[in-house]
Design an enzyme around this catalytic site. Structure first.
Site, PDB file in Angstrom:
ATOM      1  CD  GLU A 160      -2.622  -3.617   5.385  1.00 25.19           C
ATOM      2  OE1 GLU A 160      -2.360  -3.168   6.392  1.00 25.19           O
ATOM      3  OE2 GLU A 160      -3.110  -2.703   4.869  1.00 25.19           O
ATOM      4  CD  GLU A 165      -3.980  -0.331   0.415  1.00 29.21           C
ATOM      5  OE1 GLU A 165      -4.203   0.826   1.127  1.00 29.21           O
ATOM      6  OE2 GLU A 165      -2.751  -0.216  -0.256  1.00 29.21           O
TER       7      GLU A 165
END
Lengths: 279, 469
Positions: A160, A165
């Site tokens: 990932e 974020e």
């Protein structure tokens, strides 16, 4: 954390600006060669979503993840993802993902998550998006990627790459991470970038990575703030094995930001001006 | 692309600067140039008073509560020390002062007042902020109940709208009393205005963010209250401050009904409905006031002074009322009547009933012994045209020796007031002999007064409801 490297290099979107900044860099940093990094610039466009058509994003380009996944998409997230215009729509050239506080199929919040799985997947290259983040405790906007075999193997074996974020309670802090076997979830290899004297929810910012063999470089606007290499990860480097696909979503609550509280204002929106990939 | 324009404009500026240096010719300033008349020094107290800063304690406060402390500081070599007095301290009951620069400063380039603070114990400062100049306090900002701790911590008091502060004198103020009777000391350092860039997501509010409704009359004035501005800070928390009315732009949907000025003062000028709303810095404030102006209001006649033993008051501002359970029991399912004792016009409490068919006021805790009394007084104003056949029947209910409804010992009696004895939009004072309530076999346990119109009259005002002798 490699603080010394932060801010030392600038990734340029356009070449003429690069010349300018090269000069600035030469003046600013002179002979400080210790911090020099190699930045590969990918310029051949391979994926382009400008969100120019009003309405629901096309299923020719995007898959919709619906529901609450398993255990709140693996993170005890609180939202139910839908494909309703209340949660996801394109308007005036911008994708709008809206997190609402409402009772919906047993969840207390709704939002949306779209992916390019099996539609656009690519190994290496530059992946960037221009985004205005939502804000408030418990909001968790993300622009990220998963390995193409994410359905065949158990996460985090697929790998990932989190390009962007943000915890809504830290509106000035961007987090860029990789997750893999031995370094996932709370143990992910991560770096924060503080947008000093500004915030990610009051204007658009360009979030991107340049990903090549044995490295992922992270940048925001014109600042390269992180490079992650096999030396940095505390497990197997799994980012040279397969193509990855793109994901855009706004989660509510979950292990990363914690739950929303009384200060969290709803609805909250993430605006995405474009998503582009280059090789 | 905004970014590039910025870069180029900076380059242009730089080049211009270099050119200017190289050419170096001197010129008179053109007549069109207007210099800002006020300095924009952001410092209030860094290691001492900034230029122009004064200390003016509040009357009644401990005048020497503030000192400059050179033994304690967050940074540099001194801080502001505030000694909050103990309860009963003869030198003053609280600590409080303003710190103005009466020359005025241009604060438009900043978004917050910031400082570091610590205290000898965890405490809550009652009020702290800026904009207090012992004058109009036009742009007063107050953070209420600021929690401070025993370690140096940075606090941020956002400016509701910096564009308003072109000439601000009140740079800092505070007011704090003892905590549970005990005084303590707190310190403030690095007190300054800053442009943080992270004070964002404004959410102004009036009436504390609530949509309120008020029935009123021509000539009545009121003020917009509950004025706040909330920003989300870089720490993710919302910081709410009380903001003076002049930060807001108020508006009324119908200026022929109600007008609101820049101080948030509402004047009712006509009959009808108007909604008062506001914006702050171009952002709509949460909350509003919908004014329902009923027109011209005349109060009911003030009751005469009476000895306490000569009156049992159920509802009046002239006498002390007995305990009343309610002025509208909302008896389901047959009652349609809405409203109750919820009008207050300049301190005059008035009952208003709408959609009247019947309604009861009840006072059973305890019941009332009106045996010695001779009359019931009540003022009634009918707020609609009175038609032939309209009436209001007034009924008294006695709960009997068991002081409770039912049980076979209750009695009641009524008197019907014919519509011809009432007036539209005018008070009618009724003084009814209690002996006229035929059927009321006892009045030693009175507990109810009913108004019954059977929907012939639907909107009435009621005032001064009492028994007397």
């Amino acid at each position: 954390m490699k603080k010394g490297k932060q801010l030392k290099l600038k990734v340029q979107l356009l070449s003429y600006k690069m010349v300018l900044l090269t000069i600035v860099l030469l003046i600013g940093y002179g002979c400080d060669t210790d911090d020099t990094q190699t930045v590969v610039t990918f310029t051949e466009l391979t994926f382009q979503e400008e969100f120019d058509t009003d309405g629901t994003p096309s299923t020719a380009t995007w898959n919709y993840d619906i529901g609450t996944g398993l255990d709140g998409w693996g993170n005890q997230e609180l939202q139910y993802y839908t494909d309703r215009p209340e949660n996801i729509t394109v308007n005036n050239g911008v994708l709008i993902i809206t997190a609402n506080q409402e009772d919906f199929n047993g969840a207390g919040y709704t939002s949306a998550r779209i992916t390019t799985k099996d539609i656009f997947e690519q190994q290496y290259g530059r992946f960037e998006a221009r985004i205005r983040a939502p804000f408030g405790p418990g909001l968790w906007p993300a622009f990220w990627m998963l390995g193409a075999n994410s359905d065949e193997v158990v996460w985090p074996a697929c790998g990932e790459i989190d390009i962007m974020e943000i915890r809504g309670q830290n509106p000035s802090i961007l987090v860029g991470s990789v997750h893999g076997p031995g370094y996932s979830a709370g143990e992910a290899i991560s770096k924060d970038y503080d947008l000093v004297n500004d915030r990610f929810d009051t204007g658009f910012h360009v979030f991107g990575i340049e990903w090549g063999p044995k490295y992922v470089n992270y940048y925001v606007d014109d600042v390269l703030y992180s490079q992650i290499t096999p030396e940095d990860v505390t497990g197997e480097w799994i980012f040279d094995d397969q193509p990855f696909y793109i994901i855009l979503n706004v989660a509510v609550g979950g292990t990363f930001p914690g739950p929303p509280n009384a200060d969290t204002r709803f609805p909250q929106t993430m605006l995405v001006d474009y998503v582009r990939a280059y090789k | 692309m905004k970014k590039e324009r910025n870069i180029y404009s900076k380059i242009a500026l730089l080049l211009g600067f270099i050119l200017a240096l190289s050419v170096g010719c001197e010129r008179e300033v053109s007549d069109d140039v207007e210099f800002a008349a006020f300095g924009n020094n952001p410092d209030v107290f860094i290691d001492g008073f900034s230029g122009g800063l004064e200390y003016l304690p509040f009357a009644g406060s401990k005048l020497d509560a503030f000192t400059v402390d050179s033994d304690e500081s967050y940074q540099g070599d001194s801080s502001m020390r505030f000694d909050v007095p103990n309860e009963g301290d003869p030198s003053g009951s609280f600590a409080g002062a303003i710190f103005p620069d009466n020359g005025g400063r241009d604060l438009t380039g900043y978004d917050a007042l910031t400082f570091w603070a610590k205290a000898t114990k965890a405490a809550t400062i009652n009020e702290i902020g800026f904009g207090n100049d012992f004058g109009a306090n036009k742009f007063l900002v107050t953070k209420q109940n600021l929690r401070i701790s025993t370690t140096w911590t940075k606090y941020i008091i956002p400016i509701p709208d910096p564009f308003k502060l072109t000439v601000e004198k009140g740079l800092f103020w505070y007011s704090e009393g003892p905590e549970d009777g005990d005084g303590y000391t707190f310190w403030i350092d690095e007190l300054q205005f800053e442009n943080l860039g992270t004070v964002a997501q404004p959410q102004p509010a009036i009436f504390n963010g609530v949509d309120e409704t008020s029935q009123t009359f021509i000539g009545i004035t009121s003020t917009v209250i509950g004025l706040t501005q909330t920003f989300n800070l870089a720490t993710g928390i919302d910081q709410t401050v009380t903001a003076a009315p002049s930060y807001f732009t108020f508006s009324s949907t119908d200026v022929d009904v109600a007008r609101v000025n820049e101080l948030g003062e509402i004047a009712v000028v006509g009959t009808g409905t108007a909604k008062i709303t506001a914006t702050l810095g171009g952002v709509s404030a949460k909350g509003s006031l919908t004014i329902e102006s009923l027109g011209t209001f005349l109060a009911a006649p003030t009751p005469p002074a009476r000895d306490a033993g000569d009156v049992i008051s159920i509802f009046s501002d002239a006498y002390t009322n007995v305990p009343v359970d309610f002025y509208n029991g909302f008896f389901a399912p047959f009652q349609t009547t809405l409203g109750g004792a919820d009008l207050n016009i300049n301190g005059d409490n008035i009952i208003k009933y709408t959609e009247l068919n019947f309604v009861a006021s009840e006072f059973k805790n305890p019941t009332v012994d009106a045996t010695p009394m001779t009359h019931l007084h009540v003022d009634i104003q009918v707020q609609e045209a009175i038609d032939s056949g309209d009436f209001i029947r007034i009924e008294l209910g006695d709960f009997g020796p068991n002081s409770a409804f039912g049980g076979g010992d209750d009695s009641s009696g009524s008197v019907t007031i014919d519509g011809t004895a009432l007036l539209n939009n005018q008070w009618v004072s009724l003084d009814i002999p209690l002996d006229d309530f035929s059927g009321l076999t006892s009045r030693s346990n009175l507990a109810q007064i009913f108004f019954i119109s059977d929907a012939t009259i639907s909107t009435i005002l009621v005032d001064n409801m009492y028994f007397y002798r």
